[in-house]
Design a protein around this motif. Structure first.
Motif, mmCIF file in Angstrom:
data_model
loop_
_atom_site.group_PDB
_atom_site.id
_atom_site.type_symbol
_atom_site.label_atom_id
_atom_site.label_comp_id
_atom_site.label_asym_id
_atom_site.label_seq_id
_atom_site.Cartn_x
_atom_site.Cartn_y
_atom_site.Cartn_z
ATOM 1 N N LEU A 197 13.127 4.634 -3.498
ATOM 2 C CA LEU A 197 11.623 5.102 -4.200
ATOM 3 C C LEU A 197 10.774 3.801 -4.757
ATOM 4 O O LEU A 197 11.028 3.035 -5.350
ATOM 5 C CB LEU A 197 12.137 5.628 -5.355
ATOM 6 N N PRO A 198 9.536 3.942 -3.628
ATOM 7 C CA PRO A 198 8.608 2.137 -3.586
ATOM 8 C C PRO A 198 8.288 3.461 -5.168
ATOM 9 O O PRO A 198 7.571 3.764 -5.104
ATOM 10 C CB PRO A 198 8.428 3.068 -2.319
ATOM 11 N N VAL A 199 7.962 1.936 -5.970
ATOM 12 C CA VAL A 199 7.602 1.779 -6.958
ATOM 13 C C VAL A 199 5.890 1.282 -7.382
ATOM 14 O O VAL A 199 5.353 2.215 -7.707
ATOM 15 C CB VAL A 199 7.967 0.905 -8.366
ATOM 16 N N THR A 200 5.968 0.955 -6.043
ATOM 17 C CA THR A 200 4.030 0.111 -5.292
ATOM 18 C C THR A 200 4.233 0.901 -4.297
ATOM 19 O O THR A 200 5.094 1.211 -3.566
ATOM 20 C CB THR A 200 4.405 -1.276 -5.384
ATOM 21 N N GLY A 201 3.095 0.653 -3.530
ATOM 22 C CA GLY A 201 2.979 0.928 -1.690
ATOM 23 C C GLY A 201 2.714 0.335 -1.489
ATOM 24 O O GLY A 201 1.268 -0.233 -0.891
ATOM 25 N N ARG A 202 2.688 -1.239 -0.867
ATOM 26 C CA ARG A 202 2.522 -2.278 -0.069
ATOM 27 C C ARG A 202 2.837 -1.947 1.416
ATOM 28 O O ARG A 202 4.180 -1.062 1.603
ATOM 29 C CB ARG A 202 3.331 -3.740 -0.881
ATOM 30 N N THR A 203 2.286 -2.261 2.286
ATOM 31 C CA THR A 203 2.957 -2.479 3.664
ATOM 32 C C THR A 203 4.038 -2.691 3.952
ATOM 33 O O THR A 203 4.175 -3.745 3.626
ATOM 34 C CB THR A 203 1.609 -3.027 4.727
ATOM 35 N N HIS A 204 4.583 -1.522 4.561
ATOM 36 C CA HIS A 204 6.202 -2.128 5.172
ATOM 37 C C HIS A 204 6.931 -2.429 3.733
ATOM 38 O O HIS A 204 7.724 -2.918 4.219
ATOM 39 C CB HIS A 204 6.154 -3.788 5.688
ATOM 40 N N GLN A 205 6.892 -1.924 2.319
ATOM 41 C CA GLN A 205 7.349 -2.781 1.289
ATOM 42 C C GLN A 205 9.005 -2.113 1.817
ATOM 43 O O GLN A 205 9.907 -2.533 1.405
ATOM 44 C CB GLN A 205 7.086 -1.481 0.369
ATOM 45 N N LEU A 206 9.356 -0.890 2.281
ATOM 46 C CA LEU A 206 11.019 -0.292 2.138
ATOM 47 C C LEU A 206 11.172 -1.520 3.416
ATOM 48 O O LEU A 206 12.537 -1.574 3.046
ATOM 49 C CB LEU A 206 10.925 0.806 2.949
ATOM 50 N N ARG A 207 10.687 -1.611 4.450
ATOM 51 C CA ARG A 207 12.014 -2.667 5.094
ATOM 52 C C ARG A 207 11.281 -3.812 4.902
ATOM 53 O O ARG A 207 12.468 -4.479 5.522
ATOM 54 C CB ARG A 207 10.681 -2.325 6.893
ATOM 55 N N VAL A 208 10.666 -4.448 3.879
ATOM 56 C CA VAL A 208 9.890 -5.649 3.282
ATOM 57 C C VAL A 208 11.315 -5.618 2.650
ATOM 58 O O VAL A 208 12.361 -7.320 2.827
ATOM 59 C CB VAL A 208 9.108 -6.161 3.018
ATOM 60 N N HIS A 209 11.875 -5.103 1.293
ATOM 61 C CA HIS A 209 12.525 -5.106 0.375
ATOM 62 C C HIS A 209 13.861 -5.284 1.164
ATOM 63 O O HIS A 209 15.125 -6.004 0.112
ATOM 64 C CB HIS A 209 12.354 -3.901 -0.448
ATOM 65 N N LEU A 210 14.659 -4.030 2.176
ATOM 66 C CA LEU A 210 15.671 -4.263 2.888
ATOM 67 C C LEU A 210 16.171 -4.684 3.078
ATOM 68 O O LEU A 210 17.654 -5.834 3.348
ATOM 69 C CB LEU A 210 15.658 -2.972 3.333
#
Length: 443
Positions: free
Chosen positions: A281-294
């Protein structure tokens, strides 16, 4: 450099429309720019586009003034060799103001219109259909296949969601995407049927009253319970589109929850420790956010060609490295920039012992053959690993509960043969509750 299609179709605007009309092109310039029906054909699970001639027009930019035409092409258009552009100018495939120039050393002046007609070769994409999840008078909700770009861009034109849907519904039909997914990402997308409906939903999405849930297939066994990653993200290379957790980056928040874990049963000592299917669940919308956080959490998307690539990030894959202590940004950028299609540098090439297995897979690289028509070097077909990122837009829903759309699980998220596991995902209440419990505002 932005170039614009020169088309006889009234639906496609060009920069020329807002400038003084140029002279009628001479016979040296070929301009069939809008073939209909689209030249698609299917084969081996791929949608292909038969090569076609295509003309780009652009007005002279300020930095080009007073420079030789060949010099402009050699510095601004580097996807083809210098010899190609020299030949194209000499045979009239590149013209200025609709007329062939006497020499490649022709000096470009302010106001010049430069036209380039080339034999265009588009990469194939998956032949999977664009499935419709819902349709009414204003909106179409689709399940976008992985490997297909939303808009024409780069080497892709007719092999895009926009043009494939146009081909299915008629030349005059104008699909209006309300949200965007990367080329390799699959899942829920909204296509407006009219500008008013598209603008309404786009504003709702921009107004952050829409919740989004993704699925990812990640390396290793993801922790139990809700995991909140509240690490800022910085773009360390705009040119390469590379992002990284950094204290001086933009605020970024994601809630994750493991849906399933499937241990590795191959008994291969070189294999990984299985994989997890994770709800995001992305709370914000940064570029590649899910990929970077994972990646930062130590569980990158398992087939991510950038963030799960040990040739770029090293053995730790950047886990918990928010300060660049393991590898500097310059190190990462240098390694990534050196990667090429002909180099064994994809995410599956983690170990030297696996390189031979990787080379058995079909990868998109130069084939060594030339086009009979234009002598352009040809690529091989892309392999499956170059058409799919294990990241899927599973669900979009209105925060007020007025609507919700969910797609089926992609095949890579289903239980493997011989294993038991979930084949669908419940509601988002638990993820939303996790956001509220840590006092994070959904933005």
């Amino acid at each position: 450099m932005a170039q614009v299609e020169a088309s006889s179709s009234p639906r496609i605007p060009t920069v020329v429309d807002k400038q003084p009309s140029m002279e009628e092109p001479s016979s040296v310039l070929v301009t069939p720019c809008d073939p209909w029906p689209r030249p698609y054909f299917l084969g081996n699970g791929l949608r292909r586009v038969a090569p076609y001639h295509f003309t780009y027009n652009t007005y002279c930019k300020q930095r080009w003034r007073g420079r030789e035409l060949l010099d402009v092409f050699s510095s601004e258009f580097r996807d083809r060799p210098l010899e190609y552009y020299k030949d194209a100018i000499e045979r009239g495939a590149v013209v200025v103001n609709g007329k062939q120039v006497p020499t490649p050393n022709h000096i470009v002046k302010n106001g010049d219109v430069i036209s380039h007609t080339l034999h265009r070769h588009e990469p194939p994409v998956t032949a999977l259909p664009i499935a419709v999840l819902h349709e009414d008078d204003d909106m179409i909700v689709i399940n976008k296949p992985a490997g297909v770009p939303v808009h024409p861009a780069g080497r892709y034109n007719y092999n895009s969601v926009i043009e494939i849907m146009r081909a299915e519904r008629g030349h005059a039909w104008n699909p209006l995407p309300c949200n965007r997914l990367d080329r390799l990402t699959s899942g829920v997308m909204f296509i407006g049927k009219n500008p008013k409906a598209a603008e309404k939903l786009s504003l709702q999405i921009q107004g952050r009253t829409v919740r989004k849930e993704y699925l990812a297939r990640v390396k290793g066994e993801f922790p139990d319970g809700e995991v909140v990653c509240d690490m800022p993200i910085l773009q360390i290379s705009p040119k390469l589109g590379l992002n990284r957790v950094r204290a001086n980056g933009k605020a970024a928040r994601t809630v994750f929850k493991k849906l399933a874990y499937y241990p590795d049963t191959s008994k291969n000592q070189l294999s990984e420790t299985g994989y997890s299917i994770v709800r995001c669940l992305p709370v914000t919308g940064r570029t590649h956010q899910l990929r970077v956080h994972l990646q930062f959490l130590g569980h990158p998307i398992a087939n991510d060609p950038i963030y799960a690539n040990r040739r770029v990030w090293g053995s730790s894959l950047g886990a918990n490295d928010g300060d660049g202590l393991q590898d500097t940004d310059e190190d990462i950028i240098t390694r990534l920039s050196r990667m090429g299609k002909s180099e064994v540098a994809d995410a599956v090439a983690y170990h030297d012992e696996m390189v031979d297995e990787y080379n058995k897979k079909k990868a998109e690289k130069m084939s060594g053959e030339l086009c009979d028509v234009c002598q352009t070097p040809l690529y091989t077909d892309p392999g499956l690993q170059e058409l799919t990122l294990w990241l899927h837009s599973l669900r979009y829903e209105d925060a007020g509960g007025s609507w919700s759309y969910v797609s089926p699980l992609p095949t890579w998220a289903l239980p493997p043969d011989g294993a038991e596991g979930p084949t669908e995902v419940g509601g988002m209440e638990d993820l939303v509750m996790a956001v509220k419990e840590v006092n994070l505002e959904i933005t």
